[in-house]
Design an enzyme around this catalytic site. Structure first.
Site, PDB file in Angstrom:
ATOM      1  N   ASN A   3      -4.992  32.598 -30.748  1.00 49.33           N
ATOM      2  CA  ASN A   3      -5.710  33.762 -29.902  1.00 49.33           C
ATOM      3  C   ASN A   3      -5.086  33.443 -28.493  1.00 49.33           C
ATOM      4  O   ASN A   3      -5.152  32.211 -28.322  1.00 49.33           O
ATOM      5  CB  ASN A   3      -7.387  33.723 -29.787  1.00 49.33           C
ATOM      6  N   GLY A   4      -4.922  34.543 -27.800  1.00 53.68           N
ATOM      7  CA  GLY A   4      -4.444  34.344 -26.422  1.00 53.68           C
ATOM      8  C   GLY A   4      -2.988  34.903 -26.209  1.00 53.68           C
ATOM      9  O   GLY A   4      -2.229  35.497 -26.968  1.00 53.68           O
ATOM     10  N   LYS A  59     -13.933  44.128 -28.394  1.00 58.88           N
ATOM     11  CA  LYS A  59     -15.167  43.988 -27.712  1.00 58.88           C
ATOM     12  C   LYS A  59     -15.128  42.987 -26.571  1.00 58.88           C
ATOM     13  O   LYS A  59     -15.662  43.061 -25.641  1.00 58.88           O
ATOM     14  CB  LYS A  59     -15.922  43.469 -28.874  1.00 58.88           C
ATOM     15  N   TRP A  77      -5.269  41.658 -32.715  1.00 63.45           N
ATOM     16  CA  TRP A  77      -5.161  42.658 -31.726  1.00 63.45           C
ATOM     17  C   TRP A  77      -3.598  42.630 -31.148  1.00 63.45           C
ATOM     18  O   TRP A  77      -3.771  41.580 -30.083  1.00 63.45           O
ATOM     19  CB  TRP A  77      -6.275  42.614 -30.986  1.00 63.45           C
ATOM     20  N   CYS A  81      -8.402  39.469 -30.813  1.00 60.77           N
ATOM     21  CA  CYS A  81      -8.066  38.401 -31.994  1.00 60.77           C
ATOM     22  C   CYS A  81      -9.138  37.689 -32.125  1.00 60.77           C
ATOM     23  O   CYS A  81      -9.841  37.159 -31.399  1.00 60.77           O
ATOM     24  CB  CYS A  81      -6.887  37.523 -31.628  1.00 60.77           C
ATOM     25  N   GLU A  94     -19.749  55.102 -15.768  1.00 64.79           N
ATOM     26  CA  GLU A  94     -19.999  54.724 -17.001  1.00 64.79           C
ATOM     27  C   GLU A  94     -20.183  55.742 -18.202  1.00 64.79           C
ATOM     28  O   GLU A  94     -19.758  55.692 -19.238  1.00 64.79           O
ATOM     29  CB  GLU A  94     -21.498  53.830 -16.960  1.00 64.79           C
ATOM     30  N   HIS A 138     -12.163  68.372  -3.696  1.00 66.55           N
ATOM     31  CA  HIS A 138     -10.796  67.815  -2.635  1.00 66.55           C
ATOM     32  C   HIS A 138      -9.546  67.703  -3.915  1.00 66.55           C
ATOM     33  O   HIS A 138      -8.831  67.165  -3.379  1.00 66.55           O
ATOM     34  CB  HIS A 138     -11.356  66.818  -2.079  1.00 66.55           C
ATOM     35  N   LYS A 188     -17.896  55.679 -21.462  1.00 64.18           N
ATOM     36  CA  LYS A 188     -18.582  56.033 -22.847  1.00 64.18           C
ATOM     37  C   LYS A 188     -17.948  56.919 -23.773  1.00 64.18           C
ATOM     38  O   LYS A 188     -17.574  56.928 -24.935  1.00 64.18           O
ATOM     39  CB  LYS A 188     -19.996  55.863 -22.845  1.00 64.18           C
ATOM     40  N   ARG A 246     -14.798  43.128 -32.949  1.00 64.14           N
ATOM     41  CA  ARG A 246     -14.095  42.513 -31.684  1.00 64.14           C
ATOM     42  C   ARG A 246     -13.062  43.598 -31.730  1.00 64.14           C
ATOM     43  O   ARG A 246     -12.191  43.711 -30.579  1.00 64.14           O
ATOM     44  CB  ARG A 246     -13.574  41.116 -31.748  1.00 64.14           C
ATOM     45  N   GLU A 250     -14.197  56.273 -24.472  1.00 63.74           N
ATOM     46  CA  GLU A 250     -13.801  55.338 -25.438  1.00 63.74           C
ATOM     47  C   GLU A 250     -13.982  55.663 -26.785  1.00 63.74           C
ATOM     48  O   GLU A 250     -13.411  54.952 -27.902  1.00 63.74           O
ATOM     49  CB  GLU A 250     -14.208  54.074 -24.791  1.00 63.74           C
TER      50      GLU A 250
HETATM   51  C1  AGP Z   1     -17.465  49.104 -22.723  1.00 68.01           C
HETATM   52  O1  AGP Z   1     -17.914  49.921 -23.547  1.00 68.01           O
HETATM   53  C2  AGP Z   1     -16.397  48.112 -22.786  1.00 68.01           C
HETATM   54  N1  AGP Z   1     -16.528  47.622 -24.136  1.00 68.01           N
HETATM   55  C3  AGP Z   1     -15.647  47.511 -21.847  1.00 68.01           C
HETATM   56  O2  AGP Z   1     -15.571  48.119 -20.736  1.00 68.01           O
HETATM   57  C4  AGP Z   1     -16.528  46.218 -21.440  1.00 68.01           C
HETATM   58  O3  AGP Z   1     -17.584  46.196 -20.577  1.00 68.01           O
HETATM   59  C5  AGP Z   1     -15.416  45.161 -20.529  1.00 68.01           C
HETATM   60  O4  AGP Z   1     -14.598  44.817 -21.382  1.00 68.01           O
HETATM   61  C6  AGP Z   1     -15.973  44.078 -19.903  1.00 68.01           C
HETATM   62  O5  AGP Z   1     -16.668  43.122 -20.849  1.00 68.01           O
HETATM   63  P1  AGP Z   1     -17.723  41.863 -20.521  1.00 68.01           P
HETATM   64  O6  AGP Z   1     -18.943  42.712 -20.194  1.00 68.01           O
HETATM   65  O7  AGP Z   1     -17.879  41.355 -21.943  1.00 68.01           O
HETATM   66  O8  AGP Z   1     -17.174  41.096 -19.650  1.00 68.01           O
END
Ligand code: AGP
Length: 593
Positions: free
Chosen positions: A100-101, A588, A74, A2, A470, A493, A474, A27, A477
């Site tokens: 937010n929250g 984000k 969100w 949010c 990683e 395994h 990527k 975000r 997502e």
């Molecule tokens: C990665 O592409 C994501 N957006 C996500 O995993 C991100 O790295 C994670 O939410 C942690 O965020 P931060 O680095 O802002 O703490």
């Protein structure tokens, strides 16, 4: 997650809030809304729509507003629909609120105060605005606000407008970020620096358990007992140019391309000749400890795994990496002198904040490594190091990952008595990155040939395994291809059962000691029908290898091997027609636990 923007002043609140909300789009959100005071007609109007901000923009009928609050939602409590979108208005129509929250005790509050009330939404927010309205019948609004806040358990950044008082905006903050700023002819308040760009002149971050009352010229900040708190503002100097896409079709591609220049920037920030610009006090403080604990989430945690290798190799200090959301409630045995490093691009991740609060209570030493040096985690840890990646707008983190690894390598190097030329080695990586970026069309072709299924595997050993994690994150997502990163030797395994004709398996091979083992694992899946692809260092190249990278120092290999995987994810998502910068369901900055 949010986003919030509010404005009170002589300029048009509608335009300022709309621009702020658009800057917060990165975000991630699923609906948007605004409450505006139309000064000419002396009326408040509420607008909200499911979907993108353009839908909200189309619905706005207010021509010019002096006061307003806006929100991108969100969804956490309740479906994605118009009713659950913010702002929420009290049933007596007196107050509008954006939040937010998460309010953990919203159900209990509803039962306690509003037994027979029909709430219009499924959210945890609506009860706040009803409490405000209830208490405001008995006392002045600031007291009603304080009384409400004292009942809330959980996290909040709130903006509230009282429709009977169009020259005042109320706000409150606890565990969700909120920034207050002066603007030309008014005051602006938002959940993120991005919301303030183009409007803010001086700004400050609000502390937990505070609320404020703001007019167009000034703001007074209080604690929850009503004591006025002093505050100081800093110059807001975020450059609008750094936040634009330029000639790139997507922020993600721009950010991938920025990495070589960014790496050189990091070198110049941290190296003064051959001396490293990290405070001796910080280095001494870390050296006093005999175990490092890295806490992070998602991509930042994957950078943490590389950091662990660097710390252990260069300093000999045993290092552990923890998932922040697990560590927050399941603290393992830590050793007698633990030191904590929190890695976060945004510096606002709620899972990490929960860890930090626990660590501070126990008086453990903490360092935040972040891209946002003004963030909550940077402000609240004992020390902070900036990674200097520049604003990262795409939800999928790319340059922050490489910047985090670069800074971790510099910190590990500064803590050690190593003599290898890290500065030169990092510069070599920047050159090798540029070479890889010269071949993006080739990578796009490989993606079209190889990623033809809805499942995929990345495999590797050691650092190549950690980069596989990683790379897999990527790809899943933004392309929504179900992808797993695996330790190459572990696949046989059990998981090898999932390999069928044309399942893509991508191997990362940068280590001469394990290269042949990984190649054997690749042969095992190939003989079971997998479509294989390799990302290898040129010294390890064999006939048939697809993506060949210039050799760099093996300890820094992840900075380079991750690059093709970022491009693979980008082209896979592009070819599938997805919204690359704003992938579905993702945010984000993850500011709820
Ligand atoms: C990665 O592409 C994501 N957006 C996500 O995993 C991100 O790295 C994670 O939410 C942690 O965020 P931060 O680095 O802002 O703490």
């Amino acid at each position: 997650m949010c986003g919030i923007v509010g404005y009170l002043g002589l300029n048009d609140a509608k335009e300022i809030i709309l621009n702020g909300l658009k800057r917060l789009e990165y975000r991630g959100y699923d609906s948007a809304g605004m409450s505006l005071y139309d000064g000419e007609n002396k009326t408040f109007q509420l607008f909200k729509e499911k979907g993108r901000i353009v839908e909200l923009e189309k619905s706005l009928t207010t021509t010019k507003a002096a006061l307003g609050i806006g929100h991108t939602r969100w969804a956490t409590h309740g479906k994605v629909n118009r009713e659950n979108a913010h702002p929420h208005m009290s049933s007596d129509q007196r107050f509008s609120i954006v939040h937010n929250g998460v309010i953990d005790n919203h159900k209990a509050l509803k039962t306690m105060y509003f037994d027979n009330h029909a709430f219009k939404s499924e959210t945890d927010t609506e009860v706040i605005v009803e409490l405000m309205a209830l208490f405001a019948k008995q006392m002045p609004v600031p007291n009603a606000m304080r009384k409400t806040l004292k009942l809330l358990q959980g996290s909040y950044a709130l903006l509230v407008i009282d429709h009977e008082s169009p020259d005042t905006l109320y706000a409150a903050k606890h565990r969700s970020p909120l920034l207050l700023a002066t603007a030309d002819d008014g005051m602006i308040i938002g959940s993120d620096m991005m919301a303030l760009i183009g409007t803010a002149e001086r700004y400050m971050a609000l502390e937990d358990e505070t609320f404020l009352q703001m007019s167009k010229d000034d703001a007074t900040i209080y604690d929850l007992d009503g004591t006025v708190l002093p505050y100081d503002m800093s110059v807001f100097d975020m450059d609008v140019l750094h936040t634009e896409k330029g000639n790139f079709p997507h922020y993600m591609l721009k950010e991938i391309y920025e990495q070589p220049t960014m790496l050189r920037g990091i070198i110049s920030k941290f190296f003064n000749g051959n001396t490293i610009n990290i405070s001796q006090m910080l280095l001494k403080s870390i050296k006093k400890h005999n175990r490092l604990h890295i806490l992070a989430a998602g991509t930042s945690m994957h950078a943490g795994f590389i950091g662990k290798g660097l710390f252990e190799k260069l300093t000999g200090i045993p290092t552990e990496v923890h998932i922040a959301s697990e560590f927050a409630y399941q603290m393992p045995i830590l050793g007698d002198k633990p030191y904590f490093i929190l890695i976060s691009q945004s510096g606002e991740t709620a899972d990490l904040r929960a860890c930090l609060l626990n660590l501070k209570k126990k008086q453990y030493p903490t360092l935040t490594i972040t891209n946002v040096i003004t963030s909550t985690l940077a402000r609240e840890a004992d020390d902070a190091l900036e990674i200097f990646a520049g604003p990262e707008i795409a939800v999928a983190s790319t340059k922050a990952y490489t910047a985090q690894i670069a800074v971790l390598s510099i910190l590990a190097y500064a803590l050690s008595c190593q003599t290898f030329a890290l500065k030169r080695e990092l510069s070599e990586v920047a050159i090798a990155m540029e070479q890889c970026l010269d071949n993006v069309d080739y990578i796009d072709d490989l993606v079209k040939q190889t990623l033809t299924k809805d499942h995929c595997f990345y495999i590797g050993r050691g650092n190549d395994y950690h980069v596989s994690l990683e790379a897999a994150l990527k790809l899943k997502e933004i392309s929504y291809i179900h992808t797993e990163g695996f330790a190459a030797g572990e696949l046989k395994h059990g998981t090898i059962a999932l390999i069928e004709t044309d399942t893509p398996v991508i191997a990362i091979i940068s280590n001469d000691k394990t290269a042949q083992n990984t190649r054997s694992n690749l042969a095992e899946v190939h003989s079971r029908g997998a479509k294989t692809l390799t990302i290898v260092f040129e010294s390890l190249q064999e006939p048939g290898d697809e993506i060949v990278l210039k050799n760099v120092n093996p300890s820094l290999a992840p900075l380079l091997t991750v690059l093709p995987s970022q491009l693979i994810a980008y082209y896979a998502a592009l070819n599938r027609g997805h919204d690359i910068d704003k992938p579905r369901n993702l945010a984000k900055s993850v500011t709820v636990e």
